[in-house]
Design an enzyme around this catalytic site. Structure first.
Site, mmCIF file in Angstrom:
data_model
loop_
_atom_site.group_PDB
_atom_site.id
_atom_site.type_symbol
_atom_site.label_atom_id
_atom_site.label_comp_id
_atom_site.label_asym_id
_atom_site.label_seq_id
_atom_site.Cartn_x
_atom_site.Cartn_y
_atom_site.Cartn_z
ATOM 1 N N LYS A 78 45.735 44.122 41.733
ATOM 2 C CA LYS A 78 46.229 42.917 41.076
ATOM 3 C C LYS A 78 46.624 43.259 39.644
ATOM 4 O O LYS A 78 45.948 44.048 38.972
ATOM 5 C CB LYS A 78 45.114 41.869 41.112
ATOM 6 C CG LYS A 78 45.441 40.503 40.571
ATOM 7 C CD LYS A 78 44.201 39.608 40.779
ATOM 8 C CE LYS A 78 44.393 38.200 40.291
ATOM 9 N NZ LYS A 78 43.179 37.370 40.566
ATOM 10 N N SER A 152 44.050 33.324 42.981
ATOM 11 C CA SER A 152 45.120 33.854 42.165
ATOM 12 C C SER A 152 45.607 35.227 42.629
ATOM 13 O O SER A 152 46.672 35.687 42.209
ATOM 14 C CB SER A 152 44.663 33.934 40.708
ATOM 15 O OG SER A 152 43.554 34.818 40.558
ATOM 16 N N SER A 176 39.323 33.505 44.067
ATOM 17 C CA SER A 176 40.596 34.214 44.171
ATOM 18 C C SER A 176 40.556 35.438 45.068
ATOM 19 O O SER A 176 41.608 36.014 45.373
ATOM 20 C CB SER A 176 41.078 34.620 42.770
ATOM 21 O OG SER A 176 41.319 33.475 41.990
#
Length: 615
Positions: A78, A152, A176
């Site tokens: 990420k 997210s 997330s």
């Protein structure tokens, strides 16, 4: 679409057998990156020459495969996790910086032989659970249909689910690492806070942040976790895994908490309600004891995250940037962050005191049970639906996830099949801090994989067949060594007209999965007017992933089943989403002429039938 990359276990087996090289995998990964997917999952990628050089280096070290647990396994991170040489954006171009050092958790993976491919899209500043809050574009679920990818860590989940890498790192503060796994039908592991280093990770809420793991299988998640965890002196939040918690407890020794029905809210989604009911029954079969548990104290703790002063902690690291560059932040993200300014010191301490009371309640809960099973999300949304109420529906997505880090819990999310409407379902196994290895072992038992490198499947356990024919009864008692895994795509699915042909031959449902994106699904005419589904392999340019069920069928029953299969259908080898080849129903290409209905866009026969009934 490109051919999917296999799981870490599948790749390791192929490397060991000499069937595959790291250079070949690197070339396959690069080809996948070059293919337009219409899904903005990458923010930046490692230069092609650099990835190939890494592959060559590992190929020259292939005699070290036995000591490199992630040898040649491609992964992504990420883009709020630092990688020297690539910018870290946290989903905000104006915030971007180039780190001098790679995050500790990434370094551990590289040292174990993994190959880093690139950095993935996310909800800006890791604030959101939808995957729609990014200036780099909105990620869509791998299942299509306008479904959100979840956030997210949206991009990290999609690259794994799409088979572009074997695993990925996300982060998880409010869910997330779990909500995106649920939306994309994969495994999401949220470790105990402090076990994976957050040094080199852009903070969202420092006291709650942790790095999460996305994989296709629980076994892969366990491997990545073993490599990634460890105390980092550069991480002030680091904690060691106690020696007495490193070994997983057998599922049969566990006491399982089942949520009270009155505490469950599916927001009107009866499909998710039914899938969770079936899923929790599957978990209950695996454990030693069960006990009903109320969830309201957990929900109260979760509400503190965005409706309490912890939102001020999110603001703490970004306040200066937000004040100096307010237009650089998306309006919805800015609204959430700026709400932290309304809390004063007294409110902070009152909330902390209440949280301590809720933690004490939770500690007492773990004296009665060892694991709690909850839905991951109560319902799913399309991107359009999120746009109608971005904050309210974000809160709904976090209903069963937001409390975990506040209460210092570990969690593992696993797929739980699909609703009748074709929406992905999942459930989450929750335990106290440092129960990580036990949770992942229970998740592996739940996944019902035929081997550690087997396909990622999940779904309801089929009822034992009730038949009187002694030969059929004998077949149903066949051992796993006497069974073959069979993929069915149409009228042999659970609840369809020809499913009894499997049950009567002693077949047992192993789970629900996806094909590799190499196929198209057609509806051929049939005498009863329902139609005959035909799965045809077309290759990477025109293919899609199609929902299938996997059944364990006694080997000696295959001949009888094949005799009843009408042309142009036959049994052949079918490739699954994780790269495995299994026996399955396929259609001859000649039957897919212009007059035959192409129903590929539905994603599967069950979803097509549901759409036809409601349309």
């Amino acid at each position: 679409m490109p051919e999917p990359i296999g799981t870490a276990a599948v790749l390791r087996s192929a490397y060991s057998a000499g069937e595959l090289t790291t250079v070949e995998i690197a070339d396959r990964v690069l080809a996948a990156i070059g293919d337009p997917t219409g899904n903005p999952i990458w923010i930046s990628t490692v230069p092609a020459a650099q990835l190939r050089a890494r592959a060559v280096e590992l190929h020259e070290r292939r005699d070290e495969l036995a000591v490199l647990p992630l040898y040649g396994v491609p992964f992504a991170v990420k883009d709020n996790i630092d990688l020297a040489g690539l910018p870290t954006t946290a989903g905000c171009p104006e915030f971007a910086y180039r780190p001098d050092r790679t995050a500790t958790v990434v370094t551990r993976l590289l040292d174990a032989g993994a190959m880093l491919v690139g950095k993935t899209n996310l909800d800006q500043f890791a604030t959101g659970l939808t995957g729609t809050r990014s200036p780099y574009g909105r990620c869509e679920s791998v299942f299509g249909g306008g479904l959100i990818a979840g956030g997210s860590s949206s991009g990290s989940a999609v690259v794994v689910a799409a088979g572009l890498v074997s695993f990925a790192l996300g982060t998880d503060t409010a869910g997330s690492g779990r909500v995106p796994a649920a939306c994309n039908g994969i495994v999401g592991m949220k470790p105990t806070r402090g076990l994976l280093s957050v040094a080199g990770v852009v903070p969202a809420c420092r006291s709650l942040d942790c790095v999460s793991i996305f994989t296709h299988t629980p076994d892969d998640a366990a491997t990545v976790f073993r490599v990634a965890h460890g105390v980092d002196p550069d991480d002030p939040w680091a904690r060691p895994l106690p020696a007495d918690r490193s070994a997983a407890r057998p599922p049969a020794t566990l006491r399982l908490g089942l949520p009270r029905a009155e505490d469950l809210d599916f927001f009107g989604d009866l499909g998710q309600r039914d899938r969770f009911a079936a899923g929790q029954d599957r978990v209950a079969v695996l454990v030693g004891e069960t006990e009903p548990v109320g969830l309201r104290p957990l929900f109260e703790a979760g509400d503190l995250l965005y409706q309490g002063p912890w939102v001020a902690e999110r603001l703490a690291d970004l306040d200066d940037f937000l004040r100096s560059r307010p237009d650089a932040v998306l309006p919805v993200t800015r609204k959430v962050l700026e709400s932290g300014r309304r809390y004063d010191g007294a409110q902070v301490f009152r909330a902390r005191h209440r949280l301590q009371e809720l933690r004490a309640w939770t500690d007492r809960l773990w004296q009665r049970i060892d694991v709690l099973v909850v839905p991951t999300v109560g319902t799913t949304f399309t991107i359009e639906e999120i746009d109608e109420d971005p904050i309210g529906r974000n809160t709904m997505l976090g209903r069963y996830t937001q409390f975990a880090n506040l209460l210092d819990l570990a969690a593992v999310t696993v797929p739980n099949g699909f609703t009748e409407a074709g929406r992905p379902a999942s459930l989450t196994l929750v335990g106290p801090a440092f129960s990580d290895t036990t949770l992942i072992r229970l998740a592996a038992a739940l996944a019902a994989e035929p081997s550690p490198s087997g396909p990622t499947v999940s779904g309801p356990t089929a009822a034992e067949p009730t038949v009187s024919d002694p030969t059929v009864s004998k077949a149903s008692d066949a051992s796993d060594d006497d069974r073959v895994l069979l993929a069915v795509v149409g009228r042999h699915l659970t609840g369809e007209s020809r499913n009894p042909e499997l049950i009567d031959r002693g077949a047992v449902l192993a789970g629900i999965g996806l094909t590799a994106p190499l196929y198209r699904l057609y509806r051929l005419p049939s005498d009863d007017g329902v139609g005959l589904p035909s799965l045809v392999r077309v290759g990477t340019s025109d293919g899609a992933a199609i929902e299938i069920e996997l059944w364990r069928l006694p080997v000696n029953a295959i001949g009888g089943l094949l005799a009843g299969v009408p042309a142009p259908l036959s049994l052949g080898w079918l490739r699954l989403h994780d790269g495995r080849e299994v026996l399955g129903f396929l259609g001859e290409a000649y039957a897919a002429d212009d007059e035959v209905e192409d129903i590929t866009a539905a994603g599967g026969w069950r979803a097509y039938r549901q759409a036809a009934r409601t349309g």
